[in-house]
Design a protein around this motif. Structure first.
Motif, PDB file in Angstrom:
ATOM      1  N   ARG A 114       7.837  17.295 -18.265  1.00 40.59           N
ATOM      2  CA  ARG A 114       6.928  16.168 -18.084  1.00 40.59           C
ATOM      3  C   ARG A 114       6.672  16.194 -16.469  1.00 40.59           C
ATOM      4  N   PRO A 115       5.174  16.363 -16.064  1.00 48.26           N
ATOM      5  CA  PRO A 115       4.905  16.418 -14.723  1.00 48.26           C
ATOM      6  C   PRO A 115       5.247  15.235 -14.100  1.00 48.26           C
ATOM      7  N   VAL A 116       5.601  15.217 -12.565  1.00 49.33           N
ATOM      8  CA  VAL A 116       5.994  14.313 -11.672  1.00 49.33           C
ATOM      9  C   VAL A 116       4.657  13.425 -11.594  1.00 49.33           C
ATOM     10  N   GLN A 117       4.687  12.242 -11.555  1.00 46.08           N
ATOM     11  CA  GLN A 117       3.609  11.305 -11.332  1.00 46.08           C
ATOM     12  C   GLN A 117       3.732  10.489  -9.869  1.00 46.08           C
ATOM     13  N   ARG A 118       2.408  10.327  -9.326  1.00 45.79           N
ATOM     14  CA  ARG A 118       2.463   9.543  -8.128  1.00 45.79           C
ATOM     15  C   ARG A 118       1.412   8.611  -8.297  1.00 45.79           C
ATOM     16  N   LEU A 119       1.814   7.053  -8.008  1.00 48.06           N
ATOM     17  CA  LEU A 119       1.045   5.994  -8.705  1.00 48.06           C
ATOM     18  C   LEU A 119       1.089   5.209  -7.582  1.00 48.06           C
ATOM     19  N   ASP A 120       0.241   4.093  -7.550  1.00 46.47           N
ATOM     20  CA  ASP A 120       0.248   2.802  -6.618  1.00 46.47           C
ATOM     21  C   ASP A 120       0.972   1.917  -6.925  1.00 46.47           C
ATOM     22  N   CYS A 121       2.027   1.810  -6.236  1.00 55.01           N
ATOM     23  CA  CYS A 121       3.099   0.822  -6.574  1.00 55.01           C
ATOM     24  C   CYS A 121       2.881  -0.538  -7.068  1.00 55.01           C
ATOM     25  N   ALA A 122       1.673  -1.058  -6.305  1.00 51.50           N
ATOM     26  CA  ALA A 122       1.408  -2.304  -6.537  1.00 51.50           C
ATOM     27  C   ALA A 122       0.640  -2.605  -7.872  1.00 51.50           C
ATOM     28  N   THR A 123      -0.065  -1.681  -8.310  1.00 48.82           N
ATOM     29  CA  THR A 123      -1.128  -1.935  -9.317  1.00 48.82           C
ATOM     30  C   THR A 123      -0.797  -0.935 -10.544  1.00 48.82           C
ATOM     31  N   ALA A 124      -0.122  -0.049 -10.607  1.00 49.47           N
ATOM     32  CA  ALA A 124      -0.085   0.892 -11.610  1.00 49.47           C
ATOM     33  C   ALA A 124       1.237   0.641 -12.568  1.00 49.47           C
ATOM     34  N   ASN A 173       0.909  -1.157  -0.228  1.00 49.81           N
ATOM     35  CA  ASN A 173      -0.031   0.083   0.104  1.00 49.81           C
ATOM     36  C   ASN A 173       0.875   1.311   0.005  1.00 49.81           C
ATOM     37  N   ARG A 174       1.922   1.362  -0.905  1.00 48.80           N
ATOM     38  CA  ARG A 174       2.817   2.282  -1.207  1.00 48.80           C
ATOM     39  C   ARG A 174       2.720   3.264  -2.310  1.00 48.80           C
ATOM     40  N   THR A 175       2.975   4.507  -2.275  1.00 49.89           N
ATOM     41  CA  THR A 175       2.952   5.354  -3.605  1.00 49.89           C
ATOM     42  C   THR A 175       4.486   5.350  -4.011  1.00 49.89           C
ATOM     43  N   CYS A 176       4.476   5.514  -5.151  1.00 48.86           N
ATOM     44  CA  CYS A 176       5.387   5.682  -6.094  1.00 48.86           C
ATOM     45  C   CYS A 176       5.678   6.940  -6.714  1.00 48.86           C
ATOM     46  N   THR A 177       6.894   7.611  -6.549  1.00 47.45           N
ATOM     47  CA  THR A 177       6.705   9.049  -7.476  1.00 47.45           C
ATOM     48  C   THR A 177       7.877   8.871  -8.647  1.00 47.45           C
ATOM     49  N   LEU A 178       7.189   9.078  -9.898  1.00 48.05           N
ATOM     50  CA  LEU A 178       8.130   9.023 -11.089  1.00 48.05           C
ATOM     51  C   LEU A 178       8.487  10.401 -11.718  1.00 48.05           C
ATOM     52  N   GLN A 216      14.586   8.135 -19.278  1.00 46.08           N
ATOM     53  CA  GLN A 216      15.000   7.662 -18.012  1.00 46.08           C
ATOM     54  C   GLN A 216      14.236   8.372 -17.043  1.00 46.08           C
ATOM     55  N   LEU A 217      13.715   7.462 -15.999  1.00 43.24           N
ATOM     56  CA  LEU A 217      12.911   7.518 -14.768  1.00 43.24           C
ATOM     57  C   LEU A 217      13.602   7.455 -13.594  1.00 43.24           C
ATOM     58  N   ARG A 218      13.116   8.300 -12.669  1.00 46.45           N
ATOM     59  CA  ARG A 218      13.565   8.135 -11.206  1.00 46.45           C
ATOM     60  C   ARG A 218      12.389   7.514 -10.561  1.00 46.45           C
ATOM     61  N   VAL A 219      12.407   6.492  -9.958  1.00 46.76           N
ATOM     62  CA  VAL A 219      11.206   5.898  -9.317  1.00 46.76           C
ATOM     63  C   VAL A 219      11.588   5.861  -7.717  1.00 46.76           C
ATOM     64  N   VAL A 220      10.766   6.780  -6.763  1.00 48.07           N
ATOM     65  CA  VAL A 220      10.973   6.781  -5.393  1.00 48.07           C
ATOM     66  C   VAL A 220       9.867   6.084  -4.752  1.00 48.07           C
ATOM     67  N   VAL A 221      10.179   5.097  -3.788  1.00 44.19           N
ATOM     68  CA  VAL A 221       8.850   4.464  -3.266  1.00 44.19           C
ATOM     69  C   VAL A 221       8.803   5.140  -1.991  1.00 44.19           C
ATOM     70  N   SER A 222       7.570   5.623  -1.396  1.00 38.70           N
ATOM     71  CA  SER A 222       7.298   6.157  -0.211  1.00 38.70           C
ATOM     72  C   SER A 222       7.865   5.322   1.074  1.00 38.70           C
ATOM     73  N   GLN A 223       8.174   6.034   2.197  1.00 35.32           N
ATOM     74  CA  GLN A 223       8.539   5.443   3.397  1.00 35.32           C
ATOM     75  C   GLN A 223       7.697   4.701   4.116  1.00 35.32           C
ATOM     76  N   GLU A 224       6.377   5.336   4.192  1.00 38.32           N
ATOM     77  CA  GLU A 224       5.281   4.782   4.964  1.00 38.32           C
ATOM     78  C   GLU A 224       4.183   4.362   3.882  1.00 38.32           C
TER      79      GLU A 224
END
Length: 120
Positions: free
Chosen positions: A77-87, A64-69, A100-108
């Motif tokens: 290109r706008p930053v996107q915040r997506l559900d890590c598990a389903t998106a 249940n985390r959010t990934c920021t791309l 090239q993308l940088r994907v950061v997974v939320s800590q909480e």
């Protein structure tokens, strides 16, 4: 009828994290083909595939985390915040080009959204 073949690759690398508990990845979407002059091809990848490739439980369906791309080379290109598990993420990649993308997974984990009428 001829089948169209797109020579695409998705490369990923887990990045060192400056903050403990934060996972981040570099993802390269690469189009080696020359099949659609000027148009490029759409390349899609699922965020959960990063979790599978790197055995990262933070990208599992129960996390249940959010990934920021963030597009590293195209700041417009706008930053996107997506559900890590389903998106999944899809973008057009030009012939002989890459994104090239940088994907950061939320800590909480995300907190559940409560709306009126919900029972807690």
């Amino acid at each position: 009828m001829l089948a169209t073949v797109f020579w695409t690759n998705i490369w990923a690398k887990q990045l060192e994290s400056a903050t403990s508990g934060t996972a981040s990845y570099a993802v390269l979407l690469f189009n080696r083909g020359d099949w659609s002059p000027g148009a490029g091809v759409p390349i899609t990848f699922k965020l959960s595939s990063l979790g599978a490739a790197f055995a990262d439980a933070r990208l599992a369906s129960v996390a249940n985390r959010t990934c920021t791309l963030t597009d590293v080379w195209n700041a417009s290109r706008p930053v996107q915040r997506l559900d890590c598990a389903t998106a999944s993420f899809t973008t057009m990649v030009p012939d002989h080009g890459c994104v090239q993308l940088r994907v950061v997974v939320s800590q909480e984990p995300r907190q559940p959204t409560v709306t009126s009428g919900d029972v807690l």
